[in-house]
Design an enzyme around this catalytic site. Structure first.
Site, PDB file in Angstrom:
ATOM      1  N   LEU A   1       0.904  -1.242  -0.124  1.00  0.00           N
ATOM      2  CA  LEU A   1       0.064  -0.073   0.158  1.00  0.00           C
ATOM      3  C   LEU A   1       0.883   1.375  -0.065  1.00  0.00           C
ATOM      4  CD1 LEU A   1      -2.731  -1.239   2.813  1.00  0.00           C
ATOM      5  CD2 LEU A   1      -2.396  -1.653   0.342  1.00  0.00           C
TER       6      LEU A   1
ATOM      7  N   ALA B   1      -0.447   4.691  -1.576  1.00  0.00           N
ATOM      8  CA  ALA B   1      -0.979   5.339  -2.532  1.00  0.00           C
ATOM      9  C   ALA B   1      -1.275   6.743  -1.613  1.00  0.00           C
ATOM     10  CB  ALA B   1      -2.308   5.034  -2.927  1.00  0.00           C
ATOM     11  N   GLY B   2      -1.087   6.693  -0.454  1.00  0.00           N
ATOM     12  CA  GLY B   2      -1.258   7.737   0.601  1.00  0.00           C
ATOM     13  C   GLY B   2      -0.404   8.961   0.531  1.00  0.00           C
TER      14      GLY B   2
ATOM     15  N   ARG C   1       0.844  13.726   7.767  1.00  0.00           N
ATOM     16  CA  ARG C   1       1.830  13.949   8.621  1.00  0.00           C
ATOM     17  C   ARG C   1       3.302  14.275   8.616  1.00  0.00           C
ATOM     18  NH1 ARG C   1      -0.261   8.742  11.896  1.00  0.00           N
ATOM     19  NH2 ARG C   1      -1.061   8.172   9.847  1.00  0.00           N
TER      20      ARG C   1
ATOM     21  N   GLU D   1      -8.446   0.936  15.870  1.00  0.00           N
ATOM     22  CA  GLU D   1      -7.495   2.166  15.287  1.00  0.00           C
ATOM     23  C   GLU D   1      -7.290   3.103  16.717  1.00  0.00           C
ATOM     24  OE1 GLU D   1      -5.661   2.782  12.548  1.00  0.00           O
ATOM     25  OE2 GLU D   1      -6.335   0.665  12.787  1.00  0.00           O
TER      26      GLU D   1
ATOM     27  N   ASN E   1       5.439   7.846   9.824  1.00  0.00           N
ATOM     28  CA  ASN E   1       4.366   8.546   9.630  1.00  0.00           C
ATOM     29  C   ASN E   1       4.704  10.046   9.667  1.00  0.00           C
ATOM     30  OD1 ASN E   1       2.232   6.679   9.321  1.00  0.00           O
ATOM     31  ND2 ASN E   1       2.784   6.100  11.411  1.00  0.00           N
TER      32      ASN E   1
ATOM     33  N   LYS F   1      32.122  10.603  -8.180  1.00  0.00           N
ATOM     34  CA  LYS F   1      30.848  10.550  -8.892  1.00  0.00           C
ATOM     35  C   LYS F   1      31.028   9.650 -10.136  1.00  0.00           C
ATOM     36  CE  LYS F   1      28.716  12.201 -11.623  1.00  0.00           C
ATOM     37  NZ  LYS F   1      28.377  13.135 -12.782  1.00  0.00           N
TER      38      LYS F   1
ATOM     39  N   TYR G   1      37.931  16.425  -6.287  1.00  0.00           N
ATOM     40  CA  TYR G   1      36.371  15.905  -6.817  1.00  0.00           C
ATOM     41  C   TYR G   1      36.786  15.211  -8.268  1.00  0.00           C
ATOM     42  CZ  TYR G   1      32.373  15.695  -9.534  1.00  0.00           C
ATOM     43  OH  TYR G   1      31.182  15.207 -10.351  1.00  0.00           O
TER      44      TYR G   1
HETATM   45  C1  UD1 Z   1      -1.889   1.681   9.774  1.00  0.00           C
HETATM   46  C2  UD1 Z   1      -3.057   0.788  10.339  1.00  0.00           C
HETATM   47  C3  UD1 Z   1      -2.935   0.818  11.906  1.00  0.00           C
HETATM   48  C4  UD1 Z   1      -1.507   0.200  11.999  1.00  0.00           C
HETATM   49  C5  UD1 Z   1      -0.329   1.048  11.203  1.00  0.00           C
HETATM   50  C6  UD1 Z   1       1.048   0.343  11.302  1.00  0.00           C
HETATM   51  C7  UD1 Z   1      -5.275   1.034   9.100  1.00  0.00           C
HETATM   52  C8  UD1 Z   1      -6.477   1.548   9.223  1.00  0.00           C
HETATM   53  N1  UD1 Z   1      -4.513   1.281  10.156  1.00  0.00           N
HETATM   54  O1  UD1 Z   1      -2.290   3.037  10.358  1.00  0.00           O
HETATM   55  O2  UD1 Z   1      -3.696  -0.157  12.578  1.00  0.00           O
HETATM   56  O3  UD1 Z   1      -1.209   0.155  13.621  1.00  0.00           O
HETATM   57  O4  UD1 Z   1      -0.763   1.143   9.818  1.00  0.00           O
HETATM   58  O5  UD1 Z   1       2.083   1.225  10.867  1.00  0.00           O
HETATM   59  O6  UD1 Z   1      -4.811   0.348   8.312  1.00  0.00           O
HETATM   60  N2  UD1 Z   1      -2.699   3.893   2.098  1.00  0.00           N
HETATM   61  C9  UD1 Z   1      -2.853   3.738   0.841  1.00  0.00           C
HETATM   62  N3  UD1 Z   1      -4.249   4.499   0.542  1.00  0.00           N
HETATM   63  C10 UD1 Z   1      -5.114   4.798   1.429  1.00  0.00           C
HETATM   64  C11 UD1 Z   1      -4.648   4.824   2.836  1.00  0.00           C
HETATM   65  C12 UD1 Z   1      -3.358   4.673   3.075  1.00  0.00           C
HETATM   66  O7  UD1 Z   1      -2.376   3.264  -0.159  1.00  0.00           O
HETATM   67  O8  UD1 Z   1      -6.314   5.272   0.945  1.00  0.00           O
HETATM   68  C13 UD1 Z   1      -1.418   3.360   2.350  1.00  0.00           C
HETATM   69  C14 UD1 Z   1      -0.442   4.512   2.792  1.00  0.00           C
HETATM   70  O9  UD1 Z   1       0.410   5.073   1.905  1.00  0.00           O
HETATM   71  C15 UD1 Z   1       0.540   3.901   3.823  1.00  0.00           C
HETATM   72  C16 UD1 Z   1      -0.352   2.442   4.216  1.00  0.00           C
HETATM   73  O10 UD1 Z   1      -1.444   2.594   3.494  1.00  0.00           O
HETATM   74  O11 UD1 Z   1       1.706   3.358   3.223  1.00  0.00           O
HETATM   75  C17 UD1 Z   1      -0.632   3.009   5.634  1.00  0.00           C
HETATM   76  O12 UD1 Z   1      -1.392   3.989   5.632  1.00  0.00           O
HETATM   77  P1  UD1 Z   1      -1.230   4.916   7.107  1.00  0.00           P
HETATM   78  O13 UD1 Z   1      -2.079   6.133   6.851  1.00  0.00           O
HETATM   79  O14 UD1 Z   1       0.224   5.331   7.303  1.00  0.00           O
HETATM   80  O15 UD1 Z   1      -1.888   4.253   8.383  1.00  0.00           O
HETATM   81  P2  UD1 Z   1      -1.520   4.338   9.716  1.00  0.00           P
HETATM   82  O16 UD1 Z   1      -2.163   5.491  10.358  1.00  0.00           O
HETATM   83  O17 UD1 Z   1      -0.082   4.359   9.889  1.00  0.00           O
HETATM   84 MG    MG Z   2       1.440   4.425   8.776  1.00  0.00          MG
END
Ligand code: UD1
Ligand code: MG
Length: 436
Positions: free
Chosen positions: A12, A14-15, A19, A160, A233, A323, A338
């Site tokens: 995952l 996509a986020g 933070r 959560e 995060n 480099k 360099y």
């Molecule tokens: C998440 C877990 C939490 C866990 C923690 C561990 C959930 C709801 N919570 O929280 O229980 O303790 O990870 O690190 O899953 N992402 C997407 N699409 C979205 C949302 C997120 O791809 O719509 C990806 C983010 O890029 C990230 C990962 O999912 O790589 C986790 O998302 P993040 O927002 O970091 O979740 P946490 O709040 O850390």
């Molecule tokens: Mg996370």
């Protein structure tokens, strides 16, 4: 016996990572020389899954670029970031027809190791589990999801932090964001995930509970190592992950016979190699894609950038930056230098303050220096230029582009002119400040 099941992975990524307070997608931030998500991808590739799908969305191009060149991965797009369950759904769209075990990983858990994932998958298979998640007990559970258990210690669900009661928030066992699922059970449970929580998102953490309610087996496997599940995060956690990974890398190198005098000030990125018997002195930075041979010396205060190759017994020292530079066997560049887009043969000495001027404002050009060359202090080599075997440049010489130095020749001055091949006569002449 563990069941053998085909294995696929969904990562995952996509986020945005709000933070982090940055426009850059979180998983593209570097840790120990690699984008965060690459660590996760490499760890899961160690399991040799049939397929690896990376879910991208926010800053998609940047994340795809961060993983460019890694074989065997495909991307699935999550158009809107509606939560981790929605992201997993997007990932599964890239696994149509797959029947087996799906390992789901957050792209922001860069310290996880292949071995730990293997344990998770083995436990998942042995337990004939529909869903298994990796947990760990922390002193401070912070913002992680809490693993809830009943009075008998059976897993009952993940909550959560933002949705926890005070009592639940006091739980110290947390969800790492690393899971193994049976593909069919996962597909079916995802359809039942709702977004009625504090963040209004679809949580993948609801899946285990949904499956439990359906009478399926669900496991929370305590991985016992706090280190590996550190979720990144914010920028403080990024620095923390960087420090831990850096030490892990240095420990591996020391175990393999690389002497590191001051680990506290030594940075060796992932994707670089250092040979046995090499000594690394304090305040040294070695970036990815660097190869250092055996019995070399690097540092103090040296910066080796990508594309540097040091052959065996080569030495680079104080305030030397390289480099895309190949430095031949026993060749030395010990001070204030360099070397960029450069190839140097064996047994050459690069004097203090030497500069390869590789950039003309538009293009980069190459410098080639032969074997047993003596580059005098403060020489500037304006690329493209070649210095032949056994040649010498006088102190402060500026060898201009295209004015190659013939093998055995001695050149001095600005721009450098030949003094002929009489090495000793030449040196004497320059000492007198003579003939140019
Ligand atoms: C998440 C877990 C939490 C866990 C923690 C561990 C959930 C709801 N919570 O929280 O229980 O303790 O990870 O690190 O899953 N992402 C997407 N699409 C979205 C949302 C997120 O791809 O719509 C990806 C983010 O890029 C990230 C990962 O999912 O790589 C986790 O998302 P993040 O927002 O970091 O979740 P946490 O709040 O850390
Ligand atoms: Mg996370």
């Amino acid at each position: 016996m563990a069941r053998r099941r085909p294995l696929a992975a969904v990562i995952l990524a996509a986020g945005q990572g709000t933070r982090m307070k940055s426009e850059r997608p979180k998983v593209a931030f570097e840790v120990c020389g690699w984008p965060m998500v690459r660590h996760v991808v490499e760890a899961v590739r160690g399991l040799r899954p049939e397929r690896v799908v990376v879910v991208v969305g926010y800053g998609r191009e940047m994340v795809e670029r961060a993983l460019a060149g890694i074989p065997g991965i495909t991307f699935a797009v999550q158009k809107q970031q509606k939560g981790t369950a929605d992201a997993v759904k997007a990932g599964l769209s890239g696994l149509k027809g797959f029947d087996g075990t799906v390992v789901v990983l957050s792209g922001d858990v860069p310290l996880v190791r292949t071995e730990t994932l293997r344990t998770l998958v083995q436990r998942h298979h042995r337990g004939r589990s529909a869903a298994s998640l990796l947990s760990v007990v922390l002193d401070d559970a912070g913002a992680y999801g809490r693993v809830l258990r009943d009075a008998k210690g059976n897993f009952v669900g993940v909550r959560e932090a933002k949705d926890c009661s005070d009592e639940e928030r006091a739980v110290r066992e947390i969800n790492s964001g690393l899971y193994a699922f049976d593909s069919d059970e996962l597909r079916s449970a995802l359809r039942a995930v709702r977004s009625n929580n504090a963040q209004g998102e679809y949580y993948v953490t609801d899946v285990p509970q949904i499956l439990l309610r359906r009478g399926k087996r669900v496991l929370a496997v305590d991985c016992g190592t706090e280190d590996e599940v550190l979720g990144v995060n914010n920028l403080s956690e990024l620095a923390e992950a960087g420090t831990r990974l850096r030490w892990r890398r240095l420990e591996e190198l020391m175990a393999a016979g690389v002497e590191i005098q001051d680990p506290a000030t030594t940075f060796v990125a992932m994707g670089s190699q250092i040979g046995r018997g090499t000594r690394i002195l304090p305040c040294t930075v070695i970036e990815p894609d660097v190869v250092v041979g055996e019995d070399c010396e690097v540092g103090p205060f040296t910066h080796l950038r990508p594309g540097t190759v040091m052959k065996n017994r080569a030495e680079v020292g104080n305030f030397v930056e390289t480099k895309k530079a190949v430095i031949g066997e026993r060749t030395k560049a010990k001070h204030l230098t360099y070397l960029g887009d450069t190839e140097i043969g064996a047994g050459t000495n690069v004097g203090c303050g030497t500069i390869t001027a590789n950039y003309d404002g538009k293009n980069k050009h190459r410098t080639t220096i032969g074997n047993d060359v003596h580059i005098g202090s403060g020489t500037v080599l304006v690329a493209p230029v070649r210095v032949g075997d056994g040649a010498t440049t006088g102190a402060g010489a500026v060898v201009t582009a295209g004015r190659d130095v013939a093998p055995g020749d001695v050149v001095v001055g600005v721009p450098a002119r030949s003094l002929g091949k009489q090495k000793h006569a030449a040196v004497k002449a320059t000492r007198k400040g003579g003939k140019r």
